[in-house]
Design a protein around this motif. Structure first.
Motif, PDB file in Angstrom:
ATOM      1  N   ALA A 547       0.884  -1.204  -0.075  1.00 15.93           N
ATOM      2  CA  ALA A 547      -0.248  -0.091  -0.164  1.00 15.93           C
ATOM      3  C   ALA A 547       0.865   1.164  -0.020  1.00 15.93           C
ATOM      4  O   ALA A 547       0.519   2.397  -0.766  1.00 15.93           O
ATOM      5  CB  ALA A 547      -0.956   0.265   1.207  1.00 15.93           C
ATOM      6  N   LEU A 548       1.936   0.933   0.560  1.00 17.85           N
ATOM      7  CA  LEU A 548       3.036   2.311   0.533  1.00 17.85           C
ATOM      8  C   LEU A 548       4.051   2.440  -0.671  1.00 17.85           C
ATOM      9  O   LEU A 548       4.392   3.374  -0.837  1.00 17.85           O
ATOM     10  CB  LEU A 548       3.863   2.231   1.971  1.00 17.85           C
ATOM     11  CG  LEU A 548       3.159   2.305   3.152  1.00 17.85           C
ATOM     12  CD1 LEU A 548       4.243   2.022   4.447  1.00 17.85           C
ATOM     13  CD2 LEU A 548       2.488   3.829   3.374  1.00 17.85           C
ATOM     14  N   GLY A 549       3.868   1.441  -1.579  1.00 16.54           N
ATOM     15  CA  GLY A 549       4.494   1.299  -2.518  1.00 16.54           C
ATOM     16  C   GLY A 549       3.934   1.642  -3.886  1.00 16.54           C
ATOM     17  O   GLY A 549       3.321   2.595  -4.248  1.00 16.54           O
ATOM     18  N   PRO A 550       3.863   0.357  -4.567  1.00 10.22           N
ATOM     19  CA  PRO A 550       2.903   0.340  -5.764  1.00 10.22           C
ATOM     20  C   PRO A 550       1.506   0.817  -5.916  1.00 10.22           C
ATOM     21  O   PRO A 550       0.789   1.572  -6.727  1.00 10.22           O
ATOM     22  CB  PRO A 550       3.109  -0.927  -6.417  1.00 10.22           C
ATOM     23  CG  PRO A 550       3.452  -1.797  -5.095  1.00 10.22           C
ATOM     24  CD  PRO A 550       4.083  -0.888  -4.140  1.00 10.22           C
ATOM     25  N   ILE A 551       0.829   0.371  -4.635  1.00  3.00           N
ATOM     26  CA  ILE A 551      -0.621   0.804  -4.710  1.00  3.00           C
ATOM     27  C   ILE A 551      -0.751   2.388  -4.758  1.00  3.00           C
ATOM     28  O   ILE A 551      -1.529   2.931  -5.212  1.00  3.00           O
ATOM     29  CB  ILE A 551      -1.384   0.240  -3.563  1.00  3.00           C
ATOM     30  CG1 ILE A 551      -1.532  -1.392  -4.020  1.00  3.00           C
ATOM     31  CG2 ILE A 551      -2.879   0.682  -3.310  1.00  3.00           C
ATOM     32  CD1 ILE A 551      -1.980  -2.282  -3.126  1.00  3.00           C
ATOM     33  N   ALA A 552       0.040   2.863  -3.811  1.00  8.36           N
ATOM     34  CA  ALA A 552      -0.098   4.480  -3.637  1.00  8.36           C
ATOM     35  C   ALA A 552       0.642   5.167  -4.800  1.00  8.36           C
ATOM     36  O   ALA A 552      -0.180   6.138  -5.149  1.00  8.36           O
ATOM     37  CB  ALA A 552       0.785   4.910  -2.319  1.00  8.36           C
ATOM     38  N   GLU A 553       1.526   4.518  -5.362  1.00 11.97           N
ATOM     39  CA  GLU A 553       1.885   5.085  -6.804  1.00 11.97           C
ATOM     40  C   GLU A 553       0.960   5.087  -7.654  1.00 11.97           C
ATOM     41  O   GLU A 553       0.821   6.153  -8.395  1.00 11.97           O
ATOM     42  CB  GLU A 553       3.233   4.148  -7.224  1.00 11.97           C
ATOM     43  CG  GLU A 553       3.714   5.084  -8.555  1.00 11.97           C
ATOM     44  CD  GLU A 553       5.188   4.304  -8.875  1.00 11.97           C
ATOM     45  OE1 GLU A 553       5.637   4.674  -9.924  1.00 11.97           O
ATOM     46  OE2 GLU A 553       5.364   3.331  -8.290  1.00 11.97           O
ATOM     47  N   GLN A 554       0.100   4.073  -7.948  1.00  9.30           N
ATOM     48  CA  GLN A 554      -1.084   3.734  -8.790  1.00  9.30           C
ATOM     49  C   GLN A 554      -2.213   4.980  -8.681  1.00  9.30           C
ATOM     50  O   GLN A 554      -2.652   5.543  -9.547  1.00  9.30           O
ATOM     51  CB  GLN A 554      -1.594   2.386  -8.505  1.00  9.30           C
ATOM     52  CG  GLN A 554      -2.769   2.347  -9.616  1.00  9.30           C
ATOM     53  CD  GLN A 554      -2.574   2.235 -11.179  1.00  9.30           C
ATOM     54  OE1 GLN A 554      -1.437   1.599 -11.461  1.00  9.30           O
ATOM     55  NE2 GLN A 554      -3.353   2.635 -11.690  1.00  9.30           N
ATOM     56  N   LEU A 555      -2.335   5.225  -7.430  1.00  6.15           N
ATOM     57  CA  LEU A 555      -3.390   6.224  -7.268  1.00  6.15           C
ATOM     58  C   LEU A 555      -2.843   7.520  -7.541  1.00  6.15           C
ATOM     59  O   LEU A 555      -3.811   8.540  -7.542  1.00  6.15           O
ATOM     60  CB  LEU A 555      -3.550   6.046  -5.502  1.00  6.15           C
ATOM     61  CG  LEU A 555      -4.274   4.918  -4.911  1.00  6.15           C
ATOM     62  CD1 LEU A 555      -4.475   4.888  -3.425  1.00  6.15           C
ATOM     63  CD2 LEU A 555      -5.633   4.562  -5.632  1.00  6.15           C
ATOM     64  N   THR A 556      -1.579   7.674  -7.554  1.00  7.45           N
ATOM     65  CA  THR A 556      -1.144   9.047  -8.105  1.00  7.45           C
ATOM     66  C   THR A 556      -1.437   9.416  -9.288  1.00  7.45           C
ATOM     67  O   THR A 556      -1.196  10.422  -9.907  1.00  7.45           O
ATOM     68  CB  THR A 556       0.308   9.462  -7.498  1.00  7.45           C
ATOM     69  OG1 THR A 556       0.922   8.552  -8.317  1.00  7.45           O
ATOM     70  CG2 THR A 556       0.532   9.214  -6.028  1.00  7.45           C
ATOM     71  N   LEU A 557      -1.548   8.084 -10.211  1.00  3.38           N
ATOM     72  CA  LEU A 557      -1.528   8.319 -11.406  1.00  3.38           C
ATOM     73  C   LEU A 557      -2.816   8.974 -11.962  1.00  3.38           C
ATOM     74  O   LEU A 557      -3.354   9.487 -13.138  1.00  3.38           O
ATOM     75  CB  LEU A 557      -1.522   6.924 -12.465  1.00  3.38           C
ATOM     76  CG  LEU A 557      -0.374   6.486 -12.289  1.00  3.38           C
ATOM     77  CD1 LEU A 557      -0.236   4.911 -12.743  1.00  3.38           C
ATOM     78  CD2 LEU A 557       0.909   7.106 -12.661  1.00  3.38           C
ATOM     79  N   GLY A 558      -4.153   8.978 -11.060  1.00  6.05           N
ATOM     80  CA  GLY A 558      -5.231   9.507 -11.243  1.00  6.05           C
ATOM     81  C   GLY A 558      -5.479  11.087 -11.135  1.00  6.05           C
ATOM     82  O   GLY A 558      -6.337  11.587 -11.511  1.00  6.05           O
ATOM     83  N   LYS A 559      -4.367  11.600 -10.719  1.00  8.26           N
ATOM     84  CA  LYS A 559      -4.609  13.118 -10.399  1.00  8.26           C
ATOM     85  C   LYS A 559      -4.660  13.815 -11.804  1.00  8.26           C
ATOM     86  O   LYS A 559      -3.783  13.339 -12.838  1.00  8.26           O
ATOM     87  CB  LYS A 559      -3.011  13.594  -9.626  1.00  8.26           C
ATOM     88  CG  LYS A 559      -3.329  13.113  -8.329  1.00  8.26           C
ATOM     89  CD  LYS A 559      -2.203  13.742  -7.413  1.00  8.26           C
ATOM     90  CE  LYS A 559      -2.143  13.309  -6.055  1.00  8.26           C
ATOM     91  NZ  LYS A 559      -1.017  13.664  -5.157  1.00  8.26           N
TER      92      LYS A 559
END
Length: 559
Positions: A547-559
């Motif tokens: 959650a602190l790595g790839p999942i959080a990074e994926q969520l930033t792509l939606g900005k």
């Protein structure tokens, strides 16, 4: 068309699994096969020269022989790395390795990890590539396969002995690894992979500049690298390099080579158990986990990178950053999923350039470490989870759990609990140490969530004995060489010794005939129970880090 490519590859594997599984059973059980008249004499010479006696071993004797032999080979190879600059077959004048890099590399290859903190074409000589690296690719793969054979004998047999490590190792090399390597080497040479002792060639490009083209005995290493699920590259770019993997056909051969032995070993287990249904249940469970991962990786990469699209770069072909055009999205995604499911570590694209969800797939597969796995280790791990699933099912219905006709009691469950806990411990603890230390943080080249993923991937790959990496990490430093070597060593030997102890414990128990109340583990429902147990344990253990790595990074792509 891309989906068809993937289906054809997986279809070829399914065609080969049964005949290869039958052959592996003969190697494990000592039954005669068509190749024996040739290799019986070879084996006899080896036994005579080395003084090998064919006496049966207990699990403790087997484990001691396995670890002692591996340590001696690692020491010899370490010395070769330290002296390579003054030894023969060094046409390019490459220097000897420094002590800590040599230490890390020796541990890396003896543990079947093949993590590389150096670039092969400049960091090693032809002599060490052949006499050290290729040698360990054969022996580490044979060691893992031999331990799996002993494990199978322990959990299926009626004797307290589990075989002879030295006999197993010789038979695996002469009857499995060597013949397959010769075949694959010839195919790769046909496809254009170099196999020469000539030094680097300097050529003049079309622009009139000069370029150095490294060569070497590449094809012979490539074959055992994939057949033995080793993964180390002759060149720094690994199987993305056109000399390691020049064509779509060579790519297909390398993918099949990675999958063939681990997948076929499951079927060989079914023959040895005299219950093929049980083998297919385990095969189905591992296949489900694999088939969950593959579409996620493929669709993530095919969908492209929204950030690059926002910058005006076309994503119509998908996320092609770090990928070779000759392979495209489909073959790159399949290779990524296979190399981490089967714990090979070879790469035909740069995992550091995967989309966040695309990078999550190889990470999570290595964290589970049961999706077929390498030469026998993945099989041993899925059996470990199968025993856990049986134990939990037994608790729910109030029965003493049984697996393969033998009672599962406190001793086995304590050992399995330790084995399950070791894997996340040697991943998460070093990751935490790296993220609070200057030496660890200074190696991160991409700050933010992706930087955490780089560190997490490095230790996950080391613990799973995979060897691939998010190569943006600056890891050829004393801190990383020492810490990853410790993780690789623990990831290989602690779990194997513990699972051999489980096999030894089960081997000493009498078989219990199946009754009306017996929980059947050779039914389809058990495959889904097993998948659920693996996913639940994996999610509970690793989800916070993901959650602190790839999942959080994926969520930033939606900005």
């Amino acid at each position: 068309m891309e989906i068809i490519q993937i289906l054809i590859t997986l279809g070829i594997l399914m065609i080969l699994v049964i005949p290869m599984g039958k052959y592996l059973f003969k190697v494990i059980s000592g039954e005669k096969s068509f190749i024996d008249p040739c290799f019986d004499r070879v084996d006899g010479v080896i036994y005579k020269l080395t003084g090998i006696k064919k006496s049966e071993m207990s699990w403790k004797q087997y484990a001691v022989s396995f670890v002692a032999t591996n340590l001696i080979m690692a020491l010899l190879v370490y010395l070769l790395f330290r002296l390579q600059g003054v030894l023969v077959l060094n046409p390019d004048g490459n220097k000897s390795m420094n002590p800590l890099l040599a230490f890390n590399t020796a541990i890396s290859f003896i543990t079947n990890t093949n993590l590389q903190h150096y670039s092969g074409e400049w960091g090693m000589t032809y002599f060490t590539q052949m006499a050290a690296v290729t040698f360990l690719m054969f022996t580490s793969a044979a060691s893992g396969f031999s331990v799996a054979a002993a494990f199978i004998r322990g959990i299926t047999g009626k004797s307290e002995t589990v075989g002879n490590f030295f006999v197993d190792m010789v038979r695996v090399i002469t009857r499995v690894l060597l013949p397959l390597s010769i075949i694959v080497t010839l195919i790769l040479v046909w496809q254009g992979v170099p196999q020469t002792l000539e030094g680097t060639k300097t050529i003049t490009t079309l622009q009139g500049s000069y370029q150095d083209i490294p060569l070497g005995p590449v094809a012979s290493m490539e074959s055992i690298k994939h057949i033995g699920t080793n993964g180390g590259g002759f060149f720094g770019a690994n199987s993305a390099h056109p000399f390691e993997n020049p064509t779509p056909l060579s790519n297909l051969i390398e993918i099949i080579s990675m999958m063939l032995i681990p997948a076929s070993l499951v079927y060989a287990f079914g023959i040895m158990l005299k219950n093929k249904k049980q083998a297919w249940v385990l095969f189905a469970a591992m296949s489900i986990l694999f088939l969950i991962s593959l579409p996620i990786c493929y669709l993530s990469e095919a969908g492209g990178n929204p950030i690059l699209a926002g910058a005006g770069l076309s994503q119509s072909m998908g996320n092609m950053e770090g990928k070779e055009v000759r392979f495209g999205i489909a073959q790159s995604s399949l290779f990524t999923t296979v190399t981490t499911a089967f714990t090979t570590g070879s790469v035909n694209n740069m995992h550091d350039s995967l989309t966040p969800l695309g990078g999550l797939v190889p990470l999570f597969q290595m964290m589970l470490n049961v999706v077929f796995g390498g030469e026998g280790v993945g099989f041993m791990n899925i059996i470990m989870y199968a025993i856990l699933a049986v134990f939990l099912s037994g608790l729910m219905v109030g029965r003493t759990p049984e697996f393969l006709g033998k009672k599962i009691e406190g001793r086995e469950m304590k050992l399995i609990a330790i084995a399950i806990l070791i894997h996340p411990f040697i991943i998460l603890m070093p990751t935490a140490i790296s993220l609070i230390s200057h030496q660890g943080l200074s190696a991160i080249t991409n700050p933010g969530f992706h930087g955490l993923s780089q560190v997490l991937y490095e230790f996950t790959s080391s613990a799973a004995n995979n060897g691939s990496g998010f190569e943006g990490l600056v890891d050829n430093t004393p801190f990383w060489n020492i810490l990853t070597a410790i993780v690789m060593f623990a990831g290989r030997y602690l779990s194997i010794i513990i699972l051999l102890a489980v096999a030894g414990s089960l081997a000493s128990k009498r078989l219990i005939p199946a009754g009306v109340g017996t929980f059947r583990t050779d039914k389809a429902i058990f495959a889904f129970i097993l998948v659920a147990v693996v996913l639940i344990v994996g999610a509970l253990t690793f989800f916070p880090a993901l959650a602190l790595g790839p999942i959080a990074e994926q969520l930033t792509l939606g900005k």
